[in-house]
Design a protein around this motif. Structure first.
Motif, short mmCIF file in Angstrom:
data_model
loop_
_atom_site.label_atom_id
_atom_site.label_comp_id
_atom_site.label_asym_id
_atom_site.label_seq_id
_atom_site.Cartn_x
_atom_site.Cartn_y
_atom_site.Cartn_z
N PRO A 312 21.81 -44.38 -26.49
CA PRO A 312 20.69 -43.50 -25.79
C PRO A 312 20.71 -42.08 -26.51
CG PRO A 312 22.73 -43.66 -24.50
CD PRO A 312 23.22 -44.70 -25.74
N VAL A 313 19.89 -41.47 -26.27
CA VAL A 313 19.97 -39.67 -26.66
C VAL A 313 20.22 -39.03 -25.38
CG1 VAL A 313 18.25 -38.00 -27.42
CG2 VAL A 313 18.16 -40.39 -28.49
N HIS A 314 21.30 -38.56 -25.48
CA HIS A 314 21.82 -37.66 -24.11
C HIS A 314 21.32 -36.13 -24.36
CE1 HIS A 314 23.94 -40.91 -22.25
NE2 HIS A 314 25.30 -40.45 -22.27
N GLY A 315 21.11 -35.55 -23.21
CA GLY A 315 20.91 -34.26 -22.88
C GLY A 315 22.36 -33.80 -22.53
N TYR A 316 22.61 -32.36 -22.35
CA TYR A 316 24.00 -32.10 -22.00
C TYR A 316 24.31 -32.46 -20.46
CZ TYR A 316 24.44 -28.79 -26.30
OH TYR A 316 24.74 -28.68 -27.33
N ALA A 317 23.23 -32.47 -19.77
CA ALA A 317 23.50 -33.14 -18.34
C ALA A 317 23.97 -34.54 -18.47
CB ALA A 317 22.40 -32.89 -17.20
N ASP A 318 23.39 -35.38 -19.38
CA ASP A 318 23.64 -36.68 -19.37
C ASP A 318 24.98 -36.99 -20.22
OD1 ASP A 318 21.06 -37.36 -18.49
OD2 ASP A 318 20.48 -36.92 -20.64
N LEU A 319 25.27 -36.14 -20.96
CA LEU A 319 26.72 -36.17 -21.48
C LEU A 319 27.77 -35.86 -20.61
CD1 LEU A 319 28.43 -36.04 -24.28
CD2 LEU A 319 28.12 -33.83 -24.24
N LEU A 320 27.56 -35.01 -19.68
CA LEU A 320 28.66 -34.59 -18.79
C LEU A 320 28.91 -35.68 -17.77
CD1 LEU A 320 27.73 -30.75 -18.05
CD2 LEU A 320 29.89 -31.67 -19.04
N ALA A 321 27.89 -36.51 -17.60
CA ALA A 321 27.97 -37.67 -16.64
C ALA A 321 28.22 -38.95 -17.14
CB ALA A 321 26.44 -37.78 -15.89
N ASP A 322 28.47 -38.85 -18.49
CA ASP A 322 28.74 -40.08 -19.25
C ASP A 322 30.11 -40.75 -18.84
OD1 ASP A 322 27.63 -41.70 -22.16
OD2 ASP A 322 29.82 -41.61 -21.88
N PRO A 323 30.23 -42.02 -18.68
CA PRO A 323 31.75 -42.58 -18.22
C PRO A 323 32.90 -42.63 -19.47
CG PRO A 323 29.82 -44.42 -18.33
CD PRO A 323 29.23 -42.92 -18.56
N GLN A 324 32.20 -42.59 -20.87
CA GLN A 324 32.99 -42.59 -21.65
C GLN A 324 33.75 -41.30 -21.89
OE1 GLN A 324 34.51 -45.41 -23.55
NE2 GLN A 324 35.91 -43.94 -24.15
N VAL A 325 32.82 -40.31 -21.76
CA VAL A 325 33.43 -38.74 -21.89
C VAL A 325 34.30 -38.59 -20.80
CG1 VAL A 325 32.58 -36.54 -21.50
CG2 VAL A 325 31.37 -38.01 -23.04
N ALA A 326 33.96 -38.93 -19.56
CA ALA A 326 34.90 -38.73 -18.37
C ALA A 326 36.45 -39.62 -18.67
CB ALA A 326 34.38 -39.37 -17.10
N HIS A 327 36.07 -40.76 -19.22
CA HIS A 327 37.45 -41.40 -19.28
C HIS A 327 38.31 -40.68 -20.72
CE1 HIS A 327 40.07 -44.93 -20.45
NE2 HIS A 327 39.74 -44.78 -21.69
N ASN A 328 37.82 -40.12 -21.59
CA ASN A 328 38.31 -39.62 -22.80
C ASN A 328 39.09 -38.38 -22.18
OD1 ASN A 328 37.85 -41.50 -24.17
ND2 ASN A 328 36.20 -40.41 -25.30
#
Length: 395
Positions: A312-328
């Motif tokens: 996907p193409v994320h915006g910053y709000a999408d990035l913050l909600a991304d499960p891999q970002v949270a996991h990392n």
């Protein structure tokens, strides 16, 4: 214990590249003392996107955590004497003055190395310490343009495409950070400090190692296509495509398999290496037309299980909600004395025994002046005199 615990860094840099490099040292436990004017470092007064904060704007906040601030007038004899006193016990000195300024201030490498031969002295510049461009402003966008990077993406005939980040500044910061670590390792082995010179032009040029080698060694011209291909040297399909509800990224897809999945018969029998170059505009256009038929989520459900590289193409709000970002644990959160709860990107390297941490947020102007001066051996009366005389500042 953290990797750099016990090391003292004097950060005399401004703007982004120098402070970012010094912050990374602080994230690993170094005691970073930000030496700034009594009026505050330039970045305190230059906000990005109008994000000014309460007492500290977000630009400064993001680049100066894990530092203490000593606000000092280096143009005064008393102020310079304070700095030289601190240099005697420092491990690293970071500056990104315009070439020649450090010499005029009396804080050049030769002067400081005479006081402390073990000092790792980092000098950062836009184009180098000498040469025809030595007096040009070393600003990120200017370096992106000069480095050739802007003509590796976008369509032929369209304006050059700058990065949406301060790419040259960030790459220079990482380069300086690596330089400090290498020089400290050398010092641990030999006892010798040294001068480390980093410039933005070389940093952002070597960042393009593969692309420039394709040109210099492979003899391939940097040719942009008619369609908005994402890279001048990568075969089609390679880029961002609109879907029914958003956008999707496709990279290095096998043409025959990809064509069958998206319903594009013209890709059947095409060779992934030769035809993807010869017909890259046609491949891009056909892909664009087909991908509009379904949503991004629907395409990902089709393409990813089939082994097609898509995302996907994320915006910053999408990035913050991304499960891999949270996991990392990509972002860190901490409480700041004036800015409240702060959430920013953290340190990207994981150490099993010596992890990074946020010990303090970005300091107020001269917040730690008394503390740092006392550690340098000044008594209370002497510190009061420096404060009263305007040589240093404490907020």
């Amino acid at each position: 214990m953290q990797i750099l615990e016990g090391y003292r860094v004097l950060d005399c840099s401004i703007a982004m590249a120098g402070p970012f490099a010094a912050q990374r040292l602080g994230d690993l436990g170094a005691d970073v003392v930000k030496i700034e004017p009594v009026t505050g470092e330039w970045q305190r007064h230059a906000s990005a996107g109008g994000a000014r904060g309460n007492r500290i704007n977000v630009s400064f906040l993001s680049l100066n955590r894990n530092k203490r601030s000593l606000a000092i007038d280096l143009k005064s004899a008393e102020g310079k004497a304070v700095l030289l006193r601190l240099v005697a016990d420092a491990d690293v000195f970071v500056q990104n003055y315009r070439p020649g300024v450090a010499k005029r201030l009396g804080v050049d490498y030769d002067t400081l190395a005479a006081i402390n031969p073990r000092l790792v002295y980092v000098s950062m510049s836009g184009y180098g310490e000498s040469g025809p461009y030595v007096d040009r402003p070393g600003q990120d966008l200017l370096l992106q343009g000069l480095s050739g990077a802007m003509l590796s993406t976008g369509r032929a005939g369209d304006p050059p495409q700058p990065a949406g980040q301060f790419l040259a500044d960030a790459v220079t910061a990482y380069t300086a950070f690596e330089g400090v670590l290498a020089a400290l390792l050398h010092r641990e082995r030999t006892g010798e400090g040294q001068l480390v010179q980093v410039n933005m032009l070389d940093a952002v040029t070597t960042f393009q190692m593969q692309e420039l080698s394709v040109h210099t060694v492979g003899g391939k011209p940097q040719t942009r296509s008619a369609e908005p291909h994402a890279h001048s040297f990568i075969r089609a399909p390679y880029g961002v495509f609109e879907t029914a509800d958003a956008f999707i990224v496709i990279a290095f897809a096998s043409l025959a398999k990809f064509g069958a999945l998206i319903g594009e018969p013209s890709f059947a029998g095409m060779d992934d290496e030769t035809d993807s170059w010869a017909h890259r505009d046609a491949i891009f256009a056909a892909t664009r037309a087909r991908l509009k038929a379904k949503t991004t989520a629907e395409w990902l459900d089709i393409l990813l299980p089939a082994g097609i590289w898509a995302g996907p193409v994320h915006g910053y709000a999408d990035l913050l909600a991304d499960p891999q970002v949270a996991h990392n644990g990509t972002f860190v959160e901490y409480d700041h004395s004036s800015e409240g709860r702060v959430k920013t990107p953290g340190f990207p390297i994981r150490f099993s025994k010596t992890p990074s941490s946020v010990a303090r947020g970005a300091p107020q102007v001269g917040e730690h002046s008394r503390e740092v001066l006392a550690e340098a051996g000044y008594d209370a009366a002497a510190i009061d005199a420096l404060l009263t005389g305007g040589v240093v500042r404490q907020d």
